[in-house]
Motif scaffolding. Structure first.
Motif, short mmCIF file in Angstrom:
data_model
loop_
_atom_site.label_atom_id
_atom_site.label_comp_id
_atom_site.label_asym_id
_atom_site.label_seq_id
_atom_site.Cartn_x
_atom_site.Cartn_y
_atom_site.Cartn_z
N SER A 115 1.36 7.07 -6.64
CA SER A 115 0.35 7.92 -6.83
C SER A 115 1.54 9.21 -7.05
O SER A 115 0.48 10.59 -7.02
CB SER A 115 -0.36 7.48 -6.29
OG SER A 115 -0.30 8.07 -5.16
N MET A 116 1.95 9.59 -6.05
CA MET A 116 2.76 10.88 -5.88
C MET A 116 3.58 10.83 -6.99
O MET A 116 4.42 11.09 -7.30
CB MET A 116 3.35 10.83 -4.09
CG MET A 116 2.46 10.35 -3.55
SD MET A 116 2.85 10.71 -1.86
CE MET A 116 3.41 12.66 -1.64
N MET A 171 10.63 12.47 0.08
CA MET A 171 9.76 11.63 -0.67
C MET A 171 9.09 10.87 0.46
O MET A 171 7.85 10.73 0.93
CB MET A 171 10.63 10.61 -1.81
CG MET A 171 10.57 11.19 -2.80
SD MET A 171 12.34 10.54 -4.44
CE MET A 171 11.44 8.92 -4.47
N ALA A 172 10.21 10.48 1.51
CA ALA A 172 10.14 9.63 2.78
C ALA A 172 9.04 10.72 3.68
O ALA A 172 7.56 10.17 4.34
CB ALA A 172 11.19 9.39 3.24
N VAL A 196 5.49 10.65 1.32
CA VAL A 196 4.70 9.03 2.32
C VAL A 196 3.92 9.54 3.88
O VAL A 196 3.35 8.48 3.34
CB VAL A 196 5.45 8.20 1.64
CG1 VAL A 196 4.97 6.74 2.10
CG2 VAL A 196 5.93 8.01 0.33
N GLY A 197 4.68 9.56 4.42
CA GLY A 197 4.81 9.91 5.56
C GLY A 197 3.43 10.30 5.83
O GLY A 197 2.48 9.91 6.42
N ILE A 198 3.28 11.68 5.31
CA ILE A 198 1.94 12.54 5.62
C ILE A 198 0.82 12.14 4.58
O ILE A 198 -0.20 11.92 5.70
CB ILE A 198 2.94 13.88 5.40
CG1 ILE A 198 3.70 14.37 5.56
CG2 ILE A 198 1.27 15.09 5.20
CD1 ILE A 198 4.43 15.95 5.69
N ARG A 199 1.26 11.28 3.64
CA ARG A 199 -0.15 11.44 3.00
C ARG A 199 -0.71 9.42 3.70
O ARG A 199 -1.79 9.32 3.62
CB ARG A 199 0.40 10.48 1.67
CG ARG A 199 -0.87 9.98 0.22
CD ARG A 199 -2.22 11.34 0.99
NE ARG A 199 -3.06 10.71 0.04
CZ ARG A 199 -4.43 10.97 -0.05
NH1 ARG A 199 -4.83 12.12 1.27
NH2 ARG A 199 -5.49 11.21 -1.19
N ARG A 242 1.01 -0.99 -0.01
CA ARG A 242 -0.59 -0.37 -0.05
C ARG A 242 0.78 1.30 -0.27
O ARG A 242 0.35 2.29 -0.56
CB ARG A 242 -0.70 -0.03 1.52
CG ARG A 242 -1.94 1.06 1.41
CD ARG A 242 -2.91 1.34 -0.02
NE ARG A 242 -3.97 2.12 0.47
CZ ARG A 242 -4.56 3.02 -0.58
NH1 ARG A 242 -3.40 3.31 -1.83
NH2 ARG A 242 -4.93 4.14 -0.83
N CYS A 243 1.78 1.67 0.53
CA CYS A 243 3.07 2.29 1.14
C CYS A 243 3.16 2.17 -0.66
O CYS A 243 3.95 3.62 -1.04
CB CYS A 243 3.74 1.90 2.09
SG CYS A 243 2.70 2.08 3.17
N VAL A 244 3.73 1.89 -1.16
CA VAL A 244 4.86 1.32 -2.95
C VAL A 244 3.43 2.39 -3.39
O VAL A 244 3.75 3.27 -4.45
CB VAL A 244 4.39 0.53 -3.24
CG1 VAL A 244 4.86 0.01 -4.97
CG2 VAL A 244 5.38 -0.76 -3.36
#
Length: 464
Positions: free
Chosen positions: A359-360, A422-423, A426-429, A352-354
């Protein structure tokens, strides 16, 4: 120390009669790029002040205090917990091997190969438990005398807690490997050849035991063949070569910028971001955020093991995203297996994180950590029944990109700011999706194909 989960939450300020709505802060919107710069600045500052931070050292404890102070302005509660461990535990197997090797040689010459084989098998079990599976044996002569410090901070949501997102990292840095700076030939001579001799000695014990067993003289006085005796003498004479393994670990530590102080800086900046959102009257509704920095990761994940053992039962519907070794933006990876591929993490969370990263507009993959690459703190979350994965962005092999972790070159300049950005994004999203209860919407289906480990060629031991 238990998580202070049930303290009163901060209420929004009362509106002035002239106000129709709360004002939003007139400050620059916190973008991931700015947060990445702050995380790198945080990392550089602590390294300049405290240098290397070997597990359980005074420097590591001082850094833990600074991390707690950095969390404090942005979180509702900050806590620290002391963890005791033996900092020699991870290097002890190599030190013991230096004595086990000649003992096996002497037992072979005395016609007692089965005793040598028993000692060899017990040593492999002990070394494998400590260095490969991260399930250390409880030995009576190992005393937990060094004092480490874990730090955690909590940011509460506006309403009732329904979910918890735990961001984890570690602040201790790895000891330097004495021989990893050598050229390939010297490394083979100083490390690979002694390890091969040790394994060969164990194989000789096995062969000789089987030979005597088939000849029905295993417990009787007997002599080896001339060729076997010469081999045994040669192995015993090679003891000085094996002794070089005793100094494999240096007493100095790596600066540990990418592995893993920048990840601690990222958790601080995530706390900053969501505190800023809260102050702008857009707090999280039902998601509690927990930010953690552990000690003792580099000696077998001991800090995270203690923390999750104590606090995991108190977490409400938790998911854990661990940050470790973030260097290169084109190596963004979410781990599905940990601890040399032996501990399953949450495949659905990793994938899901991938999906979120792609998607970003980011290139990302999910895979198992390679064999002989050690483990990350997500493994201890998984062993305590939590849904966890690790975000990393590192070149695992020694060829495609510089592998600076666990070296003196692990400095801030070795980290690409884009990877940190980038990291953080992803954490925020991830948090936004959890709070909206849409984390698993449009999630990619689980692949039923067996995982393929990366086809990597290691020129040196890169044990994490």
């Amino acid at each position: 120390m238990k998580l202070p989960l049930f303290r009163s939450r901060t209420k929004a300020p009362v509106l002035d009669p002239s106000q129709e709505a709360h004002r939003t802060q007139k400050v620059e919107t916190l973008k991931a790029g700015r947060l990445a710069g702050l995380a790198l600045g945080f990392t550089a500052s602590l390294i300049d002040r405290f240098g290397a931070r070997l597990a359980g050292s005074e420097a590591a404890r001082n850094v833990a205090q600074e991390i707690g102070s950095s969390y404090a302005p942005f979180c509702d509660n900050v806590g620290q917990s002391t963890v005791f461990f033996d900092t020699r535990a991870h290097r002890l197997p190599l030190e013991i091997a230096v004595y086990v090797y000649p003992l096996m040689g002497v037992l072979l010459l005395l016609g007692l190969p089965y005793l040598g084989l028993l000692i060899f098998c017990f040593f492999l079990w002990y070394a494998g438990s400590e260095l490969y599976f991260y399930k250390p044996m409880k030995l009576p002569f190992k005393k937990k005398t060094e004092e480490g410090c874990n730090v955690h901070a909590i940011l509460e949501p506006k309403d009732t807690v329904r979910h918890t997102v735990v961001f984890t990292s570690h602040h201790d840095s790895a000891p330097l490997f004495t021989y990893n700076s050598l050229d390939r030939f010297s490394y083979l001579r100083m490390v690979a050849f002694p390890v091969a001799l040790f394994l060969l000695s164990g194989i000789v014990c096995l062969v000789q035991t089987l030979s005597e067993l088939f000849d029905r003289v295993l417990m009787l006085p007997n002599r080896s063949s001339l060729g076997m005796m010469l081999l045994q003498l040669l192995l015993l004479a090679s003891t000085p070569m094996v002794r070089k393994l005793r100094s494999f670990f240096s007493k100095e530590g790596s600066p540990g910028a990418g592995d893993n102080l920048v990840s601690v800086g990222m958790t601080v900046q995530l706390a900053r971001y969501f505190h800023w959102k809260k102050s702008c009257n857009t707090p999280l509704d039902h998601t509690r955020l927990v930010f953690c920095s552990f000690d003792g990761e580099e000696i077998g994940l001991r800090g995270s093991k203690a923390w999750f053992s104590e606090h995991a039962p108190a977490l409400i519907d938790p998911i854990v995203l661990n940050f470790d070794s973030v260097y290169y933006p084109d190596r963004l990876t979410f781990l599905e297996r940990d601890v040399n591929g032996t501990v399953p993490l949450s495949s659905r969370l990793a994938r899901r994180c991938v999906h979120i990263a792609r998607s970003m507009g980011y290139e990302a993959e999910s895979e198992s950590i390679p064999r002989l690459s050690g483990g990350t703190d997500a493994a201890m979350a998984s062993r305590n029944g939590l849904e966890a994965c690790t975000l990393t962005a590192v070149a695992w092999d020694d060829h495609s990109k510089p592998s600076v972790y666990h070296t003196k070159d692990d400095v801030v300049s070795a980290i690409d700011p884009k990877a940190v950005e980038m990291a953080l994004s992803v954490g925020i999203r991830l948090v936004e999706l959890v709070d909206a209860e849409r984390l698993w919407d449009d999630a990619p289906e689980q692949s039923k194909e067996e995982e393929q480990e990366p086809n990597l060629a290691f020129s040196k031991l890169t044990h994490r």
